[in-house]
Structures are given as C-alpha cells and as structure tokens.
Design an enzyme around this catalytic site. Structure first.
Site, short mmCIF file in Angstrom:
data_model
loop_
_atom_site.label_atom_id
_atom_site.label_comp_id
_atom_site.label_asym_id
_atom_site.label_seq_id
_atom_site.Cartn_x
_atom_site.Cartn_y
_atom_site.Cartn_z
N ARG A 37 0.83 -1.21 0.00
CA ARG A 37 0.00 0.00 0.00
C ARG A 37 0.86 1.26 0.00
O ARG A 37 0.46 2.28 -0.57
CB ARG A 37 -0.94 0.00 1.20
CG ARG A 37 -2.18 -0.84 0.96
CD ARG A 37 -3.09 -0.81 2.14
NE ARG A 37 -4.40 -1.36 1.80
CZ ARG A 37 -5.24 -1.87 2.70
NH1 ARG A 37 -4.90 -1.88 3.98
NH2 ARG A 37 -6.40 -2.34 2.33
N LYS A 206 -13.76 -12.86 9.44
CA LYS A 206 -15.08 -12.86 10.06
C LYS A 206 -16.21 -12.71 9.05
O LYS A 206 -16.20 -11.79 8.25
CB LYS A 206 -15.16 -11.69 11.05
CG LYS A 206 -14.14 -11.80 12.17
CD LYS A 206 -14.28 -10.66 13.15
CE LYS A 206 -13.84 -9.34 12.54
NZ LYS A 206 -13.98 -8.20 13.42
N GLY A 359 -6.69 -5.94 1.55
CA GLY A 359 -5.35 -5.66 2.03
C GLY A 359 -4.57 -6.94 2.26
O GLY A 359 -3.44 -7.09 1.79
N GLY A 383 -12.50 -3.82 1.93
CA GLY A 383 -13.85 -3.37 2.30
C GLY A 383 -14.42 -2.44 1.24
O GLY A 383 -15.59 -2.56 0.87
P1 ADP Z 1 -8.73 -8.84 3.39
O1 ADP Z 1 -7.81 -7.88 4.08
O2 ADP Z 1 -8.09 -9.42 2.14
O3 ADP Z 1 -10.09 -8.25 3.15
P2 ADP Z 1 -9.51 -10.06 5.86
O4 ADP Z 1 -8.95 -8.91 6.59
O5 ADP Z 1 -10.98 -10.26 5.85
O6 ADP Z 1 -8.96 -10.09 4.35
O7 ADP Z 1 -8.92 -11.40 6.49
C1 ADP Z 1 -7.55 -11.67 6.48
C2 ADP Z 1 -7.17 -12.48 7.68
O8 ADP Z 1 -7.95 -13.65 7.77
C3 ADP Z 1 -5.73 -12.92 7.60
O9 ADP Z 1 -5.01 -12.29 8.62
C4 ADP Z 1 -5.81 -14.43 7.81
O10 ADP Z 1 -4.82 -14.93 8.70
C5 ADP Z 1 -7.16 -14.60 8.43
N1 ADP Z 1 -7.67 -15.95 8.24
C6 ADP Z 1 -7.88 -16.62 7.09
N2 ADP Z 1 -8.27 -17.88 7.36
C7 ADP Z 1 -8.30 -18.03 8.70
C8 ADP Z 1 -8.61 -19.08 9.61
N3 ADP Z 1 -8.95 -20.26 9.14
N4 ADP Z 1 -8.51 -18.83 10.92
C9 ADP Z 1 -8.14 -17.62 11.37
N5 ADP Z 1 -7.84 -16.60 10.58
C10 ADP Z 1 -7.92 -16.78 9.27
MG MG Z 2 -7.75 -7.28 6.19
#
Ligand code: ADP
Ligand code: MG
Length: 404
Positions: A37, A206, A359, A383
C-alpha cells in the site's frame, strides 16, 4: 470527479489522504510485513511533490484503542515507521508530525517548502475521526487549517464516513488521486456486464464483515467459493462441528438466509470439504488434515485442505471473471499458507478479468512470492471494493463527486 491534473498545486499545501494501512507482524513485533500500500501510494505523492506542492499526508494505521488521543497514542500503532519506509521508497526525506491536528502537525505543515512531504501521526489516534457527524466535522475543520487543497488517494478508506475521507473534502477544493480513479475504473468493469461465469472467492476472518456483501453478490456472481475463517460459520450453519475455529455463532441465521437465497437464485455456493486443523493458533502448531464431517472438537481450522484446494481450483477453471477477497487460511504462517497459495495460483491461470481485492489478500500474493503480473488488478482496498460491488454508495467517493 476532478483529478490531480486539474489542480494548480505549485507552492500550495495539499492535504493528501493516502492509504498507508500496511499489515504489521501478527506476533506483535510491529514490523511491516508488506509495503504494497505504501508503494501504491507513491505515484501521486511523487506527482504532487514534483509539481511543487507541499504535501501533507493524512493516513490511518490499524485500529488504535482508547477514549482519547493520549490513550491511543500510547497504545499505538504509530505511523512513524511507515513514514520512514515511505521516505526510503520515495528517495526523499519525509517530515513526521507526532500528532494529527495539534501543535506538531501545525508546525510541520507550515514549515514545509515546495516539493516537501510530511506525514501526520495516525489519524485514528483522534477519536473524532470516526465519531458522529458533529465531532467529525469539527475535527475536519482543524485539519483543513493546514491545507489549501485536498486530494483523496486512499481507495482502501473511501467506504468510510470518516472525517479525513468524508468531511474534509467538503471544506477544500478537492480531487481524486490516480489510485482511486484506477480502482474505480476496474470495479466499474466488474459490475458492468461481466463475462461469465463470474466466480467470487471469499475468505478472511469474520463473516460479519462480509455477509452483507455476499447477499448482494448473489445478484452478480454465478458461483461463490467461501473459505478461510468465515467458512467455519457456514460449516457450522450446516450442522458441522468446527471445534475452536473462528466462529461467529450469532451470524448463523444470516448465513442460513444467504444459503437459502443462493439456492433460490441458482447461485452455486461452494464450501470447504476438508480443512487443516491445528492444536492452537501458532506458526508451529501441530496440525493434520481432516474432512469437514469429522472436525475434532479440540482443534482449530487454520487452512483449506488439499481436497478443498482442488475443488476450488476446479470451480475457478472455467471462470471468465474472478473477484477474490480474503485469504482462505492463516497465510501469515508459512505452514498454513498452502490453501491461499493454491487459490491464488488457480486465479492466476484464469483466462479473463481477475481482480484481487483486500489488504491481506493482496499482501498474501506478494508475501507468498507469486507473480503480481499474473492478476488483472490487485486492489488496495478490501472493504471498499466489496462495498462497491455491493452497489453501495461510498461516502469518500460521494464527497469527491461534489465538485462545487
Ligand atoms: P482482506 O484484508 O483481504 O479483506 P480479511 O482482513 O478479511 O482479508 O482477512 C484476512 C485475515 O484472515 C488474515 O489475517 C488471515 O490470517 C485470516 N484468516 C484466514 N483464514 C483463517 C482461519 N482459518 N482462521 C483464522 N484466521 C484466518
Ligand atoms: Mg484485512
């Protein structure tokens, strides 16, 4: 929406909202694990500086906790290491203000010369940044004193109704940065008659973050693959044991509703069939592959299993459009990065428009050493891109559209 090229910036103080919200080491060392970023923010910073602007960067980092600036500043994370990395990448010194809208910020802003660049401390150290309308507006007024122009290049934050994103542009002549313009152009492409099949891969931590989006993606996508942390709530909704995996039990009714709606609309929802189950959340935790039908109650899911990887790859093979948001495992720990790597590789083989939003998803591609060039577009905003796809109006974009 005006662009930076429409602004006369020579000798003027430009408040630049950048997205410098980089991931920091999960174990708490504070180390920047991916500076994507920061790199994505460089072109506009350089452009403004090269044209003689006095660039004052406003950015946030993480989710500081506490009721006041002092409490939050004490708890961190500070933007200082990010400002240092930015200076290194820019190849010019970057001044740093130790507050956001106080004495240090004021002194820093007003002592800049043409072409100089400064970064203000983490804007989320100010609780008013994310507060109610009146507090936000008052805080935006304090920030506005420092600048003569405003540029928003923080695509990752345009979905936030925050002072530095939403209220500040109303107070100064403003423009959208090149990154924001590029990102919006790609998302427009995704939502305007996408080539089919359109396959969406959703992972991340989540479901509550992303459930609303899934609901709306049902009207856009042909197939949705769900993995990662959010997958467990879907599995639990189907009655499977998920042990100590991240589970949002209160989201189960919403998940069930999404599954019903998908069936009604004929959108294929694909869930994991096997998982990597670990004894606890640690990079060296003991782990094994289990089918979703036999998840041990004392373990936690940390990655997609090999059969799930193959299934997801198969469901991506014929895609003509792909949007991926959210890693399907704890990719930050090398032992649990296999699922995310497999998904990323399957997407990189797709013959069509592939967009990676998020991210952490974007960071995963880089930290796993995959070829960024194999993806159509790697977005800096998770998001924000999800909410755009949802069809929501994004406050930061609305604020920029008002050119009056
Ligand atoms: P992004 O930033 O791409 O939108 P998120 O912030 O929603 O993605 O989620 C990313 C996080 O989700 C990462 O830090 C990853 O470690 C976590 N994650 C993925 N799978 C699991 C899991 N099975 N248990 C716990 N955390 C997880
Ligand atoms: Mg994230």
């Amino acid at each position: 929406m005006r662009s930076v090229d429409d602004l006369e910036v020579l000798g003027r103080r430009v408040l630049l909202r950048s997205d410098l919200n980089v991931p920091l080491d999960l174990t708490g060392t504070g180390e920047i694990t991916d500076d994507g970023r920061i790199r994505a923010s460089l072109p506009v910073i350089s452009k403004l500086s090269d044209r003689g602007a006095r660039v004052i960067i406003i950015a946030h980092l993480g989710r500081p906790k506490g009721g006041s600036f002092a409490e939050r500043a004490a708890g961190g994370p500070s933007l200082r290491p990010v400002a240092e990395r930015l200076g290194g990448l820019l190849g010019r010194p970057v001044a740093f203000a130790t507050d956001v809208a106080g004495e240090s910020a004021s002194k820093t802003a007003f002592s800049l010369g043409d072409e100089d660049v400064a970064v203000l401390e983490n804007v989320r150290f100010e609780p008013a940044e994310t507060s109610n309308d009146a507090e936000r507006a008052a805080f935006a007024q304090r920030l506005a004193r420092f600048g003569e122009l405003y540029v928003d290049d923080a695509f990752g934050a345009v979905h936030r109704k925050h002072a530095s994103v939403y209220d500040l542009p109303a107070l100064l002549p403003h423009a959208a940065g090149d990154l924001v313009r590029e990102e919006v152009a790609v998302l427009r492409q995704l939502t305007t008659d996408p080539a089919r099949p359109f396959v969406v891969v959703l992972g991340g931590k989540k479901p509550s973050d992303k459930l609303a989006v899934i609901g709306n993606l049902l009207g856009l996508a042909d197939r949705i693959l769900i993995g990662g942390g959010m997958g467990y709530t879907f599995l639990a909704a189907q009655g499977y044991e998920v042990g100590n995996s991240v589970l949002e039990a209160d989201q189960i009714p919403a998940v069930k509703a999404v599954m019903e709606e998908a069936k009604r609309r004929g959108v294929e929802l694909v869930l994991p069939v096997d998982l990597v189950a670990a004894t606890h959340f640690a990079p060296d935790a003991e782990h094994s592959v289990v089918p979703v039908t036999a998840f041990p109650a004392d373990r936690e899911g940390v990655d997609a299993g090999p059969r799930t990887r193959a299934l997801f790859a198969e469901k991506l093979a014929d895609a003509k459009t792909v949007f991926w948001n959210g890693p399907v495992g704890v990719f930050e720990f090398p032992a649990f990065s296999g699922g995310t790597r497999a998904v990323a590789e399957a997407i990189s083989r797709v013959d069509g428009l592939t967009v990676v939003g998020g991210g952490d998803s974007a960071a995963a591609i880089r930290t796993l050493g995959l070829d960024e060039g194999a993806f159509g577009h790697i977005s800096t905003g998770g998001g924000a891109s999800l909410e755009y796809l949802e069809g929501k109006t994004l406050p930061g974009l609305t604020a920029l559209e008002d050119d009056s």
